[in-house]
Structure formats: structure tokens, C-alpha cells
Design a protein around this motif. Structure first.
Motif, short mmCIF file in Angstrom:
data_model
loop_
_atom_site.label_atom_id
_atom_site.label_comp_id
_atom_site.label_asym_id
_atom_site.label_seq_id
_atom_site.Cartn_x
_atom_site.Cartn_y
_atom_site.Cartn_z
N VAL A 19 -7.70 10.81 8.50
CA VAL A 19 -7.82 9.49 7.90
C VAL A 19 -6.46 8.78 7.92
O VAL A 19 -5.49 9.27 7.33
N GLY A 20 -6.40 7.64 8.58
CA GLY A 20 -5.17 6.85 8.61
C GLY A 20 -5.08 5.90 7.42
O GLY A 20 -6.08 5.55 6.81
N HIS A 21 -3.87 5.51 7.12
CA HIS A 21 -3.63 4.63 5.97
C HIS A 21 -2.34 3.86 6.23
O HIS A 21 -1.28 4.47 6.37
N ARG A 22 -2.43 2.54 6.31
CA ARG A 22 -1.24 1.74 6.63
C ARG A 22 -1.12 0.56 5.67
O ARG A 22 -1.94 -0.35 5.68
N ASP A 23 -0.12 0.60 4.82
CA ASP A 23 0.12 -0.48 3.87
C ASP A 23 0.95 -1.59 4.51
O ASP A 23 1.83 -1.33 5.33
N TRP A 24 0.65 -2.82 4.10
CA TRP A 24 1.39 -3.98 4.57
C TRP A 24 2.09 -4.69 3.42
O TRP A 24 1.57 -4.77 2.31
N ASP A 25 3.27 -5.18 3.70
CA ASP A 25 4.02 -6.00 2.76
C ASP A 25 3.81 -7.46 3.16
O ASP A 25 4.31 -7.92 4.19
N VAL A 26 3.03 -8.19 2.37
CA VAL A 26 2.70 -9.58 2.69
C VAL A 26 3.26 -10.49 1.61
O VAL A 26 2.79 -10.51 0.48
N ARG A 27 4.29 -11.24 1.99
CA ARG A 27 4.92 -12.22 1.10
C ARG A 27 5.15 -13.49 1.92
O ARG A 27 6.18 -13.65 2.55
N PRO A 28 4.10 -14.35 1.94
CA PRO A 28 4.15 -15.54 2.81
C PRO A 28 5.49 -16.27 2.73
O PRO A 28 6.01 -16.44 1.61
N PRO A 29 6.04 -16.66 3.90
CA PRO A 29 5.41 -16.60 5.23
C PRO A 29 5.69 -15.30 5.98
O PRO A 29 5.44 -15.22 7.18
N ILE A 30 6.23 -14.27 5.29
CA ILE A 30 6.60 -13.02 5.96
C ILE A 30 5.51 -11.97 5.73
O ILE A 30 4.99 -11.84 4.61
N ALA A 31 5.17 -11.23 6.77
CA ALA A 31 4.22 -10.12 6.66
C ALA A 31 4.59 -9.04 7.66
O ALA A 31 4.80 -9.33 8.84
N HIS A 32 4.71 -7.81 7.19
CA HIS A 32 5.02 -6.69 8.08
C HIS A 32 4.57 -5.39 7.42
O HIS A 32 4.40 -5.34 6.18
N PRO A 33 4.36 -4.32 8.19
CA PRO A 33 4.00 -3.03 7.58
C PRO A 33 5.12 -2.55 6.66
O PRO A 33 6.30 -2.81 6.90
N HIS A 34 4.73 -1.89 5.58
CA HIS A 34 5.73 -1.30 4.70
C HIS A 34 6.59 -0.32 5.50
O HIS A 34 6.11 0.38 6.39
#
Length: 294
Positions: free
Chosen positions: A225-240
Motif C-alpha cells: 500500500v502506497g501513501h504520499r502526502d502533499w504540502d499544499v499552500r496556494p500557490p505552492i504545492a509539492h509532495p512532503h
């Protein structure tokens, strides 16, 4: 926004996204490097509210989810990670009222997911051979409020279990093949058994043991099972930058009827043979592999 009472569980979220699990007590104080806060303030704020620490930091008061609790509770052994526990619940096809056989108990994380899936009318019977682990798992499960889990101190391979008495079997053991014969006997025909295994060599040995012991288990799939969190703080978004890596392989089996006893086979086996097309039952061969089972 309603207030809270002593004994309630809360999660405090600090400005950097760190979470703290605590049980509220009258007159108690929560200490934090960004300042402390009294439990009375937290009670008054309620779930969804916020409190101000002595140094002016804002802490959000959240209702703890089962995921929060499992990750933040006290541990005796490594917990089954929530993403894997949720997948195991899906693979076992649990429903309210089901009876589940589990081994080992660990810290009680998987027990809690199983408990919630089967509901108050269901039952989870969890075997653990180490007294300290059983005590920790039992304390964690009771502290969450689950009352449908029975913990048994002992070896599952020698347990006196009634045949065909469980709707599902969940195994989180280093050597699950040692308990497979007894666990399979206790599982209802057509229902699921899922093993949680940290490395792929254990999966390979598990399949070899099932074949050698001629157990009526059909391998349906082996899942990571994969698990990928993202850091989303508009206008920036990228994987943690810090991600959850590999935790375990989940091996899913279905118990076959007695007339199909033989080596474990893949669900894909026989698709290129007559009568083995997509959507049909696979051809099951005898342990020797010389001829198709009748």
C-alpha cells in the motif's frame, strides 16, 4: 461548539502541524515548547476550537480520529500502520456482526480497526503470546472505548478453536505459517485470511509453506500500500519532503472448499487453458502439478 469534559480525548495541533494526543483532566496542564495551556481552557474551547498558550501560540483542538489514536498511543510493539490496517479491513471484506480471529495483538492498532469494522454486534478474538504486549494492546483498546475485542494470552497454533467459526483471519506474525493450519480450520469456507509481512522473503516462504502443507488457501493477491502526502499552500504545492516508505506486504487468501484441497494457486492460473477465461474460476492443480483437479 460544545465544551469537553474530563476523560475526553483530544488532539492538539500546533502551528507546525505537529499533533499531541492527551486525555483531559481537571486541573491538569499541557506543556509545550511554545508555551503551556490548562486543560480547562481546552475543555472550554471544544472540538474545532483553539487555545492560546502562555507564549501566544495558537493550538487547534481536534477530535482524535482512529488514525490519530493508533499513531500517537503508547506502544509495546510496532503498530500496524493505519493505511495497511484499512487495506486489511477491505481485503477481509468485514461487515457488522462478523467474528474475526487475530494474531498477534502487538499494540492493539489493528485490533481497533477490526473492532470498528465488525461493530458492537461483532467480535474480535486476538491471540498474543507475550504478556507485556497483550497488556499494552488491551490497555490501548480499552482506553479508546472498544468493548468487542477479546485478548487471549497464548499460542494460536495450539488454541482450541471451533471449526468454521470465524468470518475472517488477520495475522501479523513473523512466521504466520506456524499457525496457518489451526487458523485455516477455524475460518469459514469462502472467507478471507490476510497476512501482514514486512519483507518479501516472508511472503515467498508463506506461499511455499501453504503448498507444502497442502492447505486449502487460494492466493488472491500480494499488495503493497502506497501513501504520499502533499504540502499544499496556494500557490505552492509539492509532495512532503518526508514520506512514509515501505511498511509491509499484505497477502490475501480465500479458503477453498475441501474438494479443492491442494497447493496454493494464483487467481490468474489457468486463464490460458480451456475453461479458465477471465471471470471464471482458476484451474486448481494437485500438489504434484501432474494433472488438473477434477
Amino acid at each position: 461548539m460544545s465544551g469537553l469534559e474530563p476523560g475526553d480525548l483530544v488532539v492538539l495541533l500546533d502551528p507546525k502541524g505537529r499533533r499531541y494526543l492527551l486525555r483531559l483532566e481537571a486541573g491538569a496542564h499541557f506543556g509545550h515548547h511554545a508555551g503551556g495551556v490548562g486543560h480547562e481552557q481546552i475543555m472550554a474551547a471544544g472540538y474545532g476550537g483553539s487555545v492560546l498558550t502562555t507564549k501566544g501560540a495558537v493550538l487547534r483542538v481536534l477530535r482524535p480520529t482512529l488514525e490519530d489514536y493508533v499513531l500517537l498511543m503508547k506502544r509495546g510493539a510496532a503498530v500496524t500502520y493505519p493505511k495497511d490496517a484499512a487495506a486489511m479491513v477491505m481485503m477481509l471484506d468485514l461487515a457488522p456482526g462478523d467474528r474475526v480471529l487475530e494474531a498477534g495483538s502487538g499494540s492493539g492498532g489493528l485490533s481497533l480497526f477490526l473492532s470498528r469494522a465488525v461493530g458492537p454486534g461483532g467480535r474480535v478474538v486476538s491471540y498474543e503470546r507475550r504478556p507485556a504486549f497483550k497488556a499494552r494492546a488491551e490497555a490501548n483498546v480499552r482506553a479508546w472505548g472498544a468493548e468487542n475485542v477479546e485478548f487471549v494470552l497464548g499460542e494460536l497454533e495450539t488454541a482450541a478453536l471451533e471449526p468454521e467459526s470465524f468470518d475472517a483471519v488477520a495475522l501479523d506474525l513473523m512466521e504466520p505459517w506456524l499457525v496457518l493450519e489451526n487458523a485455516t480450520r477455524a475460518l469459514k469456507t469462502g472467507r478471507k485470511l490476510v497476512c501482514y509481512l514486512p519483507n518479501i522473503t516472508q511472503v515467498v516462504q508463506l506461499l511455499e509453506e501453504i503448498a507444502a502443507r497442502r492447505l486449502p488457501l487460494l492466493k488472491l493477491r500480494v499488495l503493497e500500500v502506497g501513501h504520499r502526502d502533499w504540502d499544499v499552500r496556494p500557490p505552492i504545492a509539492h509532495p512532503h519532503f518526508r514520506q512514509i516508505g515501505h511498511t509491509a506486504f499484505l497477502a490475501e487468501f480465500s479458503k477453498l472448499a475441501p474438494r479443492l484441497r491442494g497447493e496454493a494457486v494464483d487467481e490468474e492460473e489457468g486463464h490460458d487453458q480451456a475453461g479458465g477465461g477471465d471471470g471464471e474460476n482458476p484451474v486448481v492443480t494437485e500438489a504434484s502439478g501432474d494433472k488438473a483437479a477434477e
